[in-house]
Motif scaffolding. Structure first.
Motif, short mmCIF file in Angstrom:
data_model
loop_
_atom_site.label_atom_id
_atom_site.label_comp_id
_atom_site.label_asym_id
_atom_site.label_seq_id
_atom_site.Cartn_x
_atom_site.Cartn_y
_atom_site.Cartn_z
N ILE A 130 0.93 -1.46 0.25
CA ILE A 130 -0.28 0.43 0.02
C ILE A 130 0.77 1.19 -0.39
O ILE A 130 2.01 1.39 0.82
N THR A 131 0.66 2.68 -0.99
CA THR A 131 0.94 3.23 -0.74
C THR A 131 0.47 4.31 -0.71
O THR A 131 -0.93 4.90 -1.13
N VAL A 132 0.37 5.22 0.40
CA VAL A 132 -0.56 6.39 0.48
C VAL A 132 0.17 8.32 0.20
O VAL A 132 1.29 7.64 1.21
N ALA A 133 -0.61 8.43 -0.17
CA ALA A 133 0.21 9.79 -0.73
C ALA A 133 -0.76 10.66 -0.25
O ALA A 133 -2.08 10.84 -0.28
N LEU A 134 -0.40 12.06 0.97
CA LEU A 134 -0.82 12.34 1.40
C LEU A 134 -0.54 14.52 0.63
O LEU A 134 0.73 14.64 0.16
N SER A 135 -1.18 15.63 0.49
CA SER A 135 -1.24 16.79 -0.02
C SER A 135 -1.42 17.62 1.81
O SER A 135 -2.71 16.82 1.65
N LEU A 136 -0.12 18.44 1.65
CA LEU A 136 -0.63 19.03 3.09
C LEU A 136 -1.03 20.62 2.25
O LEU A 136 -0.01 21.42 1.78
N GLN A 137 -1.24 21.45 2.76
CA GLN A 137 -1.75 22.64 3.27
C GLN A 137 -0.96 23.14 5.01
O GLN A 137 -1.29 22.82 5.78
N ASP A 138 -0.88 24.56 5.03
CA ASP A 138 -0.91 25.40 6.20
C ASP A 138 -2.31 25.66 6.18
O ASP A 138 -2.61 25.58 5.67
N LEU A 139 -2.38 26.38 7.31
CA LEU A 139 -3.31 27.01 8.00
C LEU A 139 -4.05 27.50 7.34
O LEU A 139 -5.14 27.80 7.35
N SER A 140 -3.98 28.61 6.41
CA SER A 140 -4.18 29.34 5.77
C SER A 140 -4.76 28.75 4.86
O SER A 140 -4.98 29.46 4.09
N GLY A 141 -4.17 27.56 3.97
CA GLY A 141 -5.11 26.80 3.13
C GLY A 141 -6.77 26.45 3.85
O GLY A 141 -7.03 26.22 3.40
N ARG A 142 -6.53 25.73 5.17
CA ARG A 142 -7.58 25.51 5.87
C ARG A 142 -8.40 26.54 5.61
O ARG A 142 -10.25 26.46 5.90
N LEU A 143 -8.13 27.80 5.78
CA LEU A 143 -9.25 28.92 5.66
C LEU A 143 -9.15 29.66 4.10
O LEU A 143 -10.72 29.63 4.68
N VAL A 145 -10.41 28.29 2.32
CA VAL A 145 -11.82 27.05 1.86
C VAL A 145 -12.91 27.38 2.57
O VAL A 145 -13.64 26.36 2.33
N ALA A 146 -12.91 28.26 3.08
CA ALA A 146 -13.83 28.47 4.61
C ALA A 146 -14.66 29.05 3.08
O ALA A 146 -14.56 30.12 2.76
N ASP A 147 -16.21 28.15 3.65
CA ASP A 147 -17.25 29.37 3.03
C ASP A 147 -17.91 30.35 3.82
O ASP A 147 -19.54 30.07 4.23
N GLN A 165 -9.68 36.21 16.34
CA GLN A 165 -10.39 35.17 17.07
C GLN A 165 -12.00 35.04 16.64
O GLN A 165 -12.54 33.82 15.97
N PHE A 166 -12.96 35.89 16.05
CA PHE A 166 -14.58 35.84 15.78
C PHE A 166 -14.21 34.82 14.15
O PHE A 166 -15.31 34.33 13.72
N LEU A 167 -12.91 35.75 13.96
CA LEU A 167 -13.87 35.30 12.04
C LEU A 167 -13.12 33.81 11.74
O LEU A 167 -13.28 32.84 11.22
N ILE A 168 -11.08 32.98 13.14
CA ILE A 168 -11.17 31.93 12.75
C ILE A 168 -11.38 31.04 13.19
O ILE A 168 -11.77 29.97 13.16
N ASP A 169 -12.89 31.18 14.40
CA ASP A 169 -12.95 30.24 15.50
C ASP A 169 -14.16 29.39 14.58
O ASP A 169 -14.02 27.75 15.19
N PRO A 170 -14.58 29.67 13.00
CA PRO A 170 -15.60 28.91 13.10
C PRO A 170 -15.23 27.74 11.96
O PRO A 170 -15.80 26.42 11.75
N VAL A 171 -14.10 28.03 11.87
CA VAL A 171 -13.17 27.60 11.07
C VAL A 171 -12.30 26.12 11.44
O VAL A 171 -12.19 25.63 11.23
#
Length: 186
Positions: A130-143, A145-147, A165-171
């Motif tokens: 089995i080969t598992v390949a992961l694509s990674l991003q920093d926190l800015s990537g998580r923010l 894609v926040a819709d 903090q109010f803007l980031i907490d939901p994500v």
């Protein structure tokens, strides 16, 4: 970003040394799950790893990790079979990557390269394992894609740190904030 290096590092620049890469996987709570450190209790074998940092991009740090195994016990550990499995993009697992050298005398020195989150995983099964390949991003990537589709109102007079903090907490609800005192308000 520049990282501090030791005098040993400086003294050995240009000399023969073995390149060392370490990857550590952490839960959302910051507990270590696996490490490539052979001295660890449950070492993770990474066959390839890379990090790309570009401060001009919206998602500043990205990376890739590839792991391969033919051991049944390791297969259960690697294959993300549920959304909460450590290597699932939804689990929130953090990967800390380090790079450095093993100097003469078995002295290893590593500098942190980045702490990234799993953005995507791909599992490939062959007769060889089995080969598992992961694509990674920093926190800015998580923010990134926040819709956020509804207007957000921050009350006049709100401290800047509190507003961010109010803007980031939901994500990122489990994020731990470390902020210096700020007297500025909206």
């Amino acid at each position: 970003m520049a990282q501090p290096i030791s005098q040993t590092w400086r003294d050995n620049l240009g000399k023969s040394a073995r390149q060392v890469v370490r990857v550590e996987a952490y839960t959302k709570a910051g507990q270590i799950i696996w490490s490539t450190d052979p001295a660890g209790s449950d070492p993770l074998e990474v066959t390839a790893a890379s990090v790309n940092v570009d401060m001009t991009r919206g998602i500043r740090s990205t990376g890739e990790i590839e792991m391969h195994t033919d051991d049944d016990a390791s297969i259960d550990k690697l294959v993300p079979s549920t959304v909460t499995a450590p290597l699932s993009p939804l689990a929130g697992t953090q990967f800390q990557l380090y790079a450095g050298f093993e100097w003469p005398g078995d002295v290893t020195e590593l500098v942190p390269v980045g702490r990234l989150y799993c953005h995507d995983s791909d599992v490939d099964e062959t007769a060889a394992g089995i080969t598992v390949a992961l694509s990674l991003q920093d926190l800015s990537g998580r923010l990134d894609v926040a819709d956020i589709t509804d207007p957000i109102t921050i009350a006049r007079g709100t401290n800047y740190v509190t507003a961010v903090q109010f803007l980031i907490d939901p994500v990122l609800p489990d994020l731990t904030y470390v902020a210096d005192y700020c007297s500025h308000t909206t």
